[in-house]
Design a protein around this motif. Structure first.
Motif, mmCIF file in Angstrom:
data_model
loop_
_atom_site.group_PDB
_atom_site.id
_atom_site.type_symbol
_atom_site.label_atom_id
_atom_site.label_comp_id
_atom_site.label_asym_id
_atom_site.label_seq_id
_atom_site.Cartn_x
_atom_site.Cartn_y
_atom_site.Cartn_z
ATOM 1 N N ARG A 1 0.804 -1.230 0.000
ATOM 2 C CA ARG A 1 0.000 0.000 0.000
ATOM 3 C C ARG A 1 0.835 1.276 0.000
ATOM 4 N NH1 ARG A 1 -2.736 1.182 3.917
ATOM 5 N NH2 ARG A 1 -4.626 1.917 2.911
ATOM 6 N N THR B 1 2.162 -2.927 9.425
ATOM 7 C CA THR B 1 1.378 -3.119 8.193
ATOM 8 C C THR B 1 -0.113 -3.047 8.500
ATOM 9 O OG1 THR B 1 3.085 -4.606 7.318
ATOM 10 C CG2 THR B 1 0.914 -4.714 6.285
ATOM 11 N N THR C 1 -1.134 0.727 9.788
ATOM 12 C CA THR C 1 -1.242 1.781 8.772
ATOM 13 C C THR C 1 -2.490 1.547 7.914
ATOM 14 O OG1 THR C 1 0.256 0.581 7.300
ATOM 15 C CG2 THR C 1 1.235 2.309 8.655
ATOM 16 N N ALA C 2 -2.809 0.272 7.681
ATOM 17 C CA ALA C 2 -4.018 -0.029 6.896
ATOM 18 C C ALA C 2 -5.280 0.229 7.720
ATOM 19 C CB ALA C 2 -3.984 -1.476 6.405
ATOM 20 N N ASN D 1 -5.964 3.580 7.398
ATOM 21 C CA ASN D 1 -6.002 3.888 5.959
ATOM 22 C C ASN D 1 -4.957 4.924 5.537
ATOM 23 O OD1 ASN D 1 -6.926 3.282 3.462
ATOM 24 N ND2 ASN D 1 -8.891 4.355 3.649
ATOM 25 N N ALA E 1 -8.202 -4.022 8.215
ATOM 26 C CA ALA E 1 -6.874 -3.716 7.674
ATOM 27 C C ALA E 1 -6.449 -4.741 6.621
ATOM 28 C CB ALA E 1 -5.858 -3.676 8.815
ATOM 29 N N ARG F 1 -7.900 -4.300 3.222
ATOM 30 C CA ARG F 1 -7.242 -3.235 2.439
ATOM 31 C C ARG F 1 -5.894 -3.711 1.895
ATOM 32 N NH1 ARG F 1 -8.894 1.248 6.858
ATOM 33 N NH2 ARG F 1 -10.895 1.816 5.955
ATOM 34 N N ILE F 2 -5.135 -4.409 2.737
ATOM 35 C CA ILE F 2 -3.793 -4.853 2.328
ATOM 36 C C ILE F 2 -3.907 -5.869 1.188
ATOM 37 C CG2 ILE F 2 -1.699 -6.075 3.085
ATOM 38 C CD1 ILE F 2 -2.653 -5.142 6.031
#
Ligand code: NAD
Length: 424
Positions: free
Chosen positions: A74, A100, A103-104, A107, A409, A412-413
């Protein structure tokens, strides 16, 4: 727990073992994306470096350093640098993986990374600390950079160390690259509000969680383990909201005062002496008694693996706010859930630091700086919105906030993973 990697040997309670079991728990909620889940169990890039320095007495000492980029799907890697005698590759891997997820979860356009040196920095002079930091930065210079991987402070590192890292990287590349690290001093492109941002995020998520469970912060009794950057800042904000900080523990000792400490005295005491031990306005406690303290909110803000199953059985708080990364082992997580103690997990609770690091990075690129009020308002909104989405997910699937944060998360990843496709 299954670990396909040959170079680490996690146990169920070790940091990487804890992380793997958290991934296993989220897989059933990932739908079709579950076929990419294996990617979460393998760090993308793992660098081990030798850090030799000349000590003040003329001898040479070698330290082992690490930088792990867990996932860059990302965006650039993001994550702190820890100086501690117990740092291991396995620990840094877990910390990078939690970055990881973190941060996801909020966002941010970053992946996850982390670094560390196996050293007791308290044994080094300031000049030795600088030499070690500069040599470490040069050694990991191959893989860090404003668009590649951006370190920040963690346990035993601070703005001064970030300034040396920024300077070393800039000297090696030939131009001043403020965006290579965050958590820098204000004069060097640092951001207003960064120092206290992680503690502020702990407070914001704690405030929201307290509202949900009907806990009044005014008069709430708070116990804090780790009275450093995160624990100290969070304690201040809870005290400002009317809370009483009744217990504090750090590497120097454990202190207790049923009426709450006067933080106006305790914080300068910690700054001047290096810890809570010897504080006059409190009683001394045995370190294990900390976990039995009568309190409403418990904030672990020191190291991993502190809330064991046995301690989880004894905790009296209604709310646990994970300022630290990985403070709760999986069996303790289950125990807290069974006992109806709400846990706001690290991967959202302490995301305030990386959020303001993101603001710092953006400000460095645009060379336009925001006021502290603007930072705090934006931080509050990002944390509240992220927590709301996580809570909705937890309610929908009837899962813990930790598994819900991983679900939000990891989706998203893994969408990013899928859309990018496999190279070549
Ligand atoms: P820090 O170095 O400022 O403080 C660490 C604190 O932990 C100190 O008070 C120290 O005495 C205490 N401690 C160390 N060993 C201990 C032990 N065995 N028992 C009790 N206390 C002990 O570090 P920090 O930046 O406040 O980080 C604390 C935690 O928060 C870590 O887990 C870190 O990864 C996490 N975190 C930090 C940030 C950040 O922005 N600094 C962001 C997210 C998460």
């Amino acid at each position: 727990m299954s670990s396909p990697l040959s170079f680490v040997h996690p146990t169920p309670d070790s940091p990487w073992g804890t992380y793997l079991s958290q991934v296993d728990r989220v897989v059933p909620y990932l739908g079709n994306l579950a076929r990419w889940a294996e990617t979460l169990k393998r760090p993308k890039r793992t660098l081990i470096v030798d850090v030799p320095i000349e000590l003040d007495n003329g001898t040479v000492a070698h330290f082992e350093g690490y930088r792990v980029q867990h996932n860059l799907s990302r965006g650039p890697g993001k994550g702190g640098v820890r100086y501690h005698p117990d740092v291991t590759l396995e620990e840094v891997m877990a910390l990078s993986a939690w970055m990881t997820v973190k941060t996801a979860a909020v966002n941010l356009p970053f992946g996850g990374a982390k670094g560390g040196i196996r050293v007791d920095p308290k044994q080094l002079s300031i000049k030795e600390l600088e030499r070690m930091t500069r040599r470490y930065t040069s050694e990991i210079g191959l893989i860090i950079g404003p668009q590649k991987d951006i370190p920040a402070p963690d346990v035993n590192t601070n703005g001064q160390i970030m300034a040396w890292m920024m300077d070393t990287y800039s000297m090696n590349t030939g131009s001043t690259a403020t965006g290579v690290v965050t958590g820098k001093p204000l004069h060097l492109g640092g951001s207003a509000g960064r120092i206290k941002a992680t503690g502020r995020g702990v407070f914001v998520t704690g405030r929201e969680a307290a509202r949900r469970i009907g806990l009044d912060l005014n008069g709430a009794r708070v116990a804090v383990q780790g009275f450093g950057n995160v624990g100290g800042s969070a304690a201040e904000l809870f005290a400002q909201a009317g809370g009483k900080i009744v217990a504090a523990q750090d590497h120097t000792g454990t202190i207790y005062n049923a009426n709450g400490f006067d933080l106006g005295d305790l914080i300068p005491h910690v700054t001047h002496t290096g810890g809570v031990a010897g504080f006059k306005g409190a009683d001394v406690m045995n370190s294990e008694e900390f976990w039995d303290v009568d309190c409403d909110i418990l904030i672990p803000a020191a190291l991993e693996g502190q809330i064991t199953e046995d301690r989880a059985r004894r905790i009296k708080a209604r709310l646990v706010l994970e300022g630290a990364n990985g403070p709760t082992v999986p069996k303790a997580d289950d125990m807290l859930f069974e006992r109806n103690i709400l846990v706001v997990p690290d991967v959202i609770c302490n995301a305030g630091g990386v959020t303001v690091s993101y603001f710092e990075w953006v400000q460095d690129f645009s060379s336009f700086f925001w006021s502290e009020d603007e930072i705090n308002v934006r931080l509050d909104k990002i944390m509240v919105d992220a927590l709301k989405k996580i809570w909705d997910t937890a309610d929908r699937h009837k899962i813990t906030l930790r598994t819900a944060t991983f679900a939000v998360a990891c989706e998203r990843i893994l969408i990013a993973r899928e859309e990018r496709g496999l190279y070549p």
